[in-house]
Design an enzyme around this catalytic site. Sequence first.
Site, PDB file in Angstrom:
ATOM      1  CG  HIS A 243      15.927 -21.211 -77.561  1.00  0.00           C
ATOM      2  ND1 HIS A 243      15.813 -21.003 -78.911  1.00  0.00           N
ATOM      3  CD2 HIS A 243      15.518 -20.045 -76.978  1.00  0.00           C
ATOM      4  CE1 HIS A 243      15.369 -19.774 -79.151  1.00  0.00           C
ATOM      5  NE2 HIS A 243      15.178 -19.176 -77.989  1.00  0.00           N
TER       6      HIS A 243
ATOM      7  CG  ASN B 209      14.885 -16.218 -82.108  1.00  0.00           C
ATOM      8  OD1 ASN B 209      15.480 -17.200 -81.663  1.00  0.00           O
ATOM      9  ND2 ASN B 209      14.119 -15.453 -81.348  1.00  0.00           N
TER      10      ASN B 209
ATOM     11  CG  PHE C 164      12.982 -13.621 -71.636  1.00  0.00           C
ATOM     12  CD1 PHE C 164      12.676 -13.651 -72.982  1.00  0.00           C
ATOM     13  CD2 PHE C 164      13.622 -14.727 -71.083  1.00  0.00           C
ATOM     14  CE1 PHE C 164      12.986 -14.749 -73.769  1.00  0.00           C
ATOM     15  CE2 PHE C 164      13.941 -15.830 -71.873  1.00  0.00           C
ATOM     16  CZ  PHE C 164      13.631 -15.844 -73.219  1.00  0.00           C
TER      17      PHE C 164
ATOM     18  NE  ARG D  71      18.941 -12.312 -76.354  1.00  0.00           N
ATOM     19  CZ  ARG D  71      19.256 -12.649 -77.598  1.00  0.00           C
ATOM     20  NH1 ARG D  71      19.320 -11.722 -78.543  1.00  0.00           N
ATOM     21  NH2 ARG D  71      19.520 -13.891 -77.923  1.00  0.00           N
TER      22      ARG D  71
ATOM     23  CE1 TYR E 130      20.361 -14.267 -73.913  1.00  0.00           C
ATOM     24  CE2 TYR E 130      20.697 -16.487 -74.733  1.00  0.00           C
ATOM     25  CZ  TYR E 130      19.983 -15.308 -74.724  1.00  0.00           C
ATOM     26  OH  TYR E 130      18.878 -15.184 -75.514  1.00  0.00           O
TER      27      TYR E 130
HETATM   28 FE1  HDD Z   1      17.248 -16.074 -75.414  1.00  0.00          FE
HETATM   29  C1  HDD Z   1      18.483 -19.198 -75.052  1.00  0.00           C
HETATM   30  C2  HDD Z   1      17.516 -16.353 -78.843  1.00  0.00           C
HETATM   31  C3  HDD Z   1      15.712 -13.026 -75.807  1.00  0.00           C
HETATM   32  C4  HDD Z   1      17.318 -15.638 -72.102  1.00  0.00           C
HETATM   33  N1  HDD Z   1      17.863 -17.497 -76.699  1.00  0.00           N
HETATM   34  C5  HDD Z   1      18.363 -18.727 -76.347  1.00  0.00           C
HETATM   35  C6  HDD Z   1      18.737 -19.443 -77.526  1.00  0.00           C
HETATM   36  C7  HDD Z   1      18.460 -18.651 -78.595  1.00  0.00           C
HETATM   37  C8  HDD Z   1      17.917 -17.428 -78.072  1.00  0.00           C
HETATM   38  C9  HDD Z   1      18.693 -18.979 -80.043  1.00  0.00           C
HETATM   39  C10 HDD Z   1      19.316 -20.858 -77.556  1.00  0.00           C
HETATM   40  C11 HDD Z   1      20.814 -20.842 -77.535  1.00  0.00           C
HETATM   41  C12 HDD Z   1      21.344 -22.252 -77.639  1.00  0.00           C
HETATM   42  O1  HDD Z   1      21.142 -22.862 -78.693  1.00  0.00           O
HETATM   43  O2  HDD Z   1      21.930 -22.702 -76.661  1.00  0.00           O
HETATM   44  N2  HDD Z   1      16.644 -14.957 -77.001  1.00  0.00           N
HETATM   45  C13 HDD Z   1      16.943 -15.202 -78.319  1.00  0.00           C
HETATM   46  C14 HDD Z   1      16.582 -14.053 -79.105  1.00  0.00           C
HETATM   47  C15 HDD Z   1      16.073 -13.128 -78.260  1.00  0.00           C
HETATM   48  C16 HDD Z   1      16.115 -13.684 -76.924  1.00  0.00           C
HETATM   49  C17 HDD Z   1      16.774 -13.931 -80.609  1.00  0.00           C
HETATM   50  C18 HDD Z   1      15.566 -11.747 -78.553  1.00  0.00           C
HETATM   51  C19 HDD Z   1      16.140 -10.945 -79.383  1.00  0.00           C
HETATM   52  N3  HDD Z   1      16.600 -14.610 -74.172  1.00  0.00           N
HETATM   53  C20 HDD Z   1      16.023 -13.417 -74.524  1.00  0.00           C
HETATM   54  C21 HDD Z   1      15.823 -12.609 -73.343  1.00  0.00           C
HETATM   55  C22 HDD Z   1      16.306 -13.352 -72.294  1.00  0.00           C
HETATM   56  C23 HDD Z   1      16.776 -14.599 -72.835  1.00  0.00           C
HETATM   57  C24 HDD Z   1      15.235 -11.222 -73.334  1.00  0.00           C
HETATM   58  C25 HDD Z   1      16.358 -13.023 -70.820  1.00  0.00           C
HETATM   59  C26 HDD Z   1      16.301 -11.842 -70.312  1.00  0.00           C
HETATM   60  N4  HDD Z   1      17.720 -17.249 -73.859  1.00  0.00           N
HETATM   61  C27 HDD Z   1      17.714 -16.847 -72.572  1.00  0.00           C
HETATM   62  C28 HDD Z   1      18.236 -17.883 -71.610  1.00  0.00           C
HETATM   63  C29 HDD Z   1      18.693 -19.013 -72.576  1.00  0.00           C
HETATM   64  C30 HDD Z   1      18.251 -18.490 -73.921  1.00  0.00           C
HETATM   65  C31 HDD Z   1      17.320 -18.231 -70.521  1.00  0.00           C
HETATM   66  C32 HDD Z   1      18.227 -20.430 -72.267  1.00  0.00           C
HETATM   67  C33 HDD Z   1      19.415 -21.314 -72.497  1.00  0.00           C
HETATM   68  C34 HDD Z   1      20.523 -20.391 -72.699  1.00  0.00           C
HETATM   69  O3  HDD Z   1      20.086 -19.109 -72.615  1.00  0.00           O
HETATM   70  O4  HDD Z   1      21.680 -20.687 -72.886  1.00  0.00           O
HETATM   71  O5  HDD Z   1      19.266 -17.384 -70.862  1.00  0.00           O
END
Ligand code: HDD
Length: 711
Positions: free
Chosen positions: A88, A161, A174, A371, A375
Amino acid sequence: MAPGILDKAQQAVTGQDAKQQDMAHNKKDYMDSKARLTTDFGVKQSNTDDWLKVASEDKTGPMLLEDGHGREKIHRFDHERIPERVVHARGAGAFGTFKLNESAEDVTNAGVLTDTSRSTPVFVRFSTVLGSRGSADTVRDVRGFAVKFYTEEGNWDIVGNDIPVFFIQDAMKFPDIIHAGKPEPHNEVPQAQTAHNNFWDFQYLHTEATHMFMWAQSDRGIPRSYRMMQGFGVNTYQLVNAKGERHFVKFHFTPTLGVHSFVWDEALKLAGQDPDFHRKDLNEAIENGAYPKWKFGIQVIPESKEQDFEFDILDATKVWPEEEVPVRYIGELELNRPVDEYFTQTEQVAFCTSHVVPGIGFSDDPLLQGRNFSYFDTQLSRLGINWQELPINRPVCPVMNQNRDGQGRHTIYKGTVNYWPNRFSAVQPATKEEGAYVDYAEKVSGMKQRLRSKKFAEHFNQAQLFYNSLSPHEKAHTASALAFELDHCDDPVVYERLCERLTDIDLSLAQQVANLVGAPVPQKAGRPNHGKKAKGLSQMDFLPEEPTIVSRRIAIIIADGYDPVAYNGVKTAIKSAGALPFTIAPRRNPIFAAGEDQKTGKGVKPDHHLEGMRSTMFDSVFVPGGADSISTLRQNGRALHWVREAFGHLKAIGATGEAVAFVQDACALPGVQFSSAGDVVDSYGVVTASQVKPESFKETVKMVKGAKDFL
Ligand code: HDD
């Protein structure tokens, strides 16, 4: 109390919400003409262009390390970037307001979901998932829909999402799904695309992804605008009411403008022609007062009914069909303020699924549980341990605890102790009556093992349900999208096996795709299609209540000698319908109307010239008549291409007078007959009127509202 920290009296005076007040202290007006250039430490500087050096007017000598201002400027620049989000990374954000219309006190005691008198400030960040920060907006991908509610009880983040399900059931997978989707490790190709071997290899081998990849390959993967897509919390959360009863919940945001998408050819072209299309679209709408709005809804299942479904309600690869669990719309989200500065707000905003407020909690959904760890952890490497103090992230209610120090600390706590309990009884834990978060007391027992419940093992029913529920044109688009993606895979093992996988969804879909991508055409369904459909899966179920063209971009193409009556008439009609007219012409210097003297007349200054913008950037095209104008446009290949391409993308096209024949010629395709009803022709999304009457403009606007592309 610091101003802005829930200071409602001051908010009433200033008209600012709590978050605006809170951030006011950090804002500086760079456009202040009285301000003078200083170093970061406040010393005024007379020159920011020349490094201090040994120099004369005749000779430039060596630069001096002694120049503190020069060094500071370069040091600061060298460290401007922070690590981009691991997923993202590309996003756009805006501020807004959440209002509750109906209290959900029967299921939760969260203030934000029970107090209908509140207006809760929010920050929303939309994103693509796979591309890096500089990638294009319109690529085929899932879109992030992350909402931060600055509530009176603390920050609540829904990190969702635009698609209601996910690729994996357990957070542990993930890194695998993201590695498979991101550019391949050996050559870092492709950027922001799932059209490559590794992604589809994983999709075949990891069957729980099947439902989600069908959503991503449907039109949901290429939204027309962030403002025209749904938002889903995806995971199963819990709500707890004042009586201590627990319900499971899924969160929904449904756009009032309806759900709309590009056609793939448009999305592909826009990725090069205007890679910032979505972020510009968001700001353009807000700046024009067409505030994006979503209805906020909840789907709720009482704890006692947890086992009543054929799927596990904690499985994030499943929707809760609306026939079984209706969506209850209780609030409204509106975005009404663009960001002031991208980096400090959109880039530094940090969301955490673990951030909930009293009355809202987590289910045992294994994706959500993981999650909740991830985060917070990722913010440490992006922003450092004190990321919660950054203006965009800090809550609007008071914060007080024993967390201290760390790099970049801002808060200065006074007092002689920094632990609890302490001899002063300072900063006592809150009671439930004072609004403390109360963890839901749940009995848990079981074997410790790496396992999911049996129901998690079923991976195809809902993929079929989704496909069956699509309209014929959505099905056709999905087949083409899959064929495009698999055509980009050069390993036959990948595209042949994936075509086999499609037989688990629908045999005719598998056959269409296999034929296009050069795989053996399957003759037998992998499993029979159960034939069931559900509402709320096709985006055709989310048309606006009233057809609308509010905030739509409409191009009016003219050249010298255009018909001013038609031009002005349609421009006025477009504006009064709340849409945005843009004049496009062979040049950006003034264009003169039929009969207007080019020496004395002022002409019309076009917004763009034909080569500067493309039809892809507009929702509709109108061409007024005028013999000279049309004769010029007929000889202009780009003008013909504009109209023809807009027609190919199923956009509404209008024309009057001499432009009628021009548009009909440009759009004419073998076998396409424009039907005619008297003077006004209304066919295939093309409306033409040979006579210029007020009805022609009304017809155009009506047609634009009903055009296929807007559905
Ligand atoms: Fe995630 C970012 C949505 C599963 C780990 N995720 C991130 C963002 C969104 C989502 C919208 C951007 C937030 C922003 O604008 O800063 N992610 C989802 C949805 C998921 C999902 C709807 C399933 C239902 N995510 C998911 C899993 C993991 C992560 C299973 C890890 C185990 N996601 C992350 C992250 C991020 C992220 C790596 C990258 C930047 C951040 O968190 O802040 O931790």
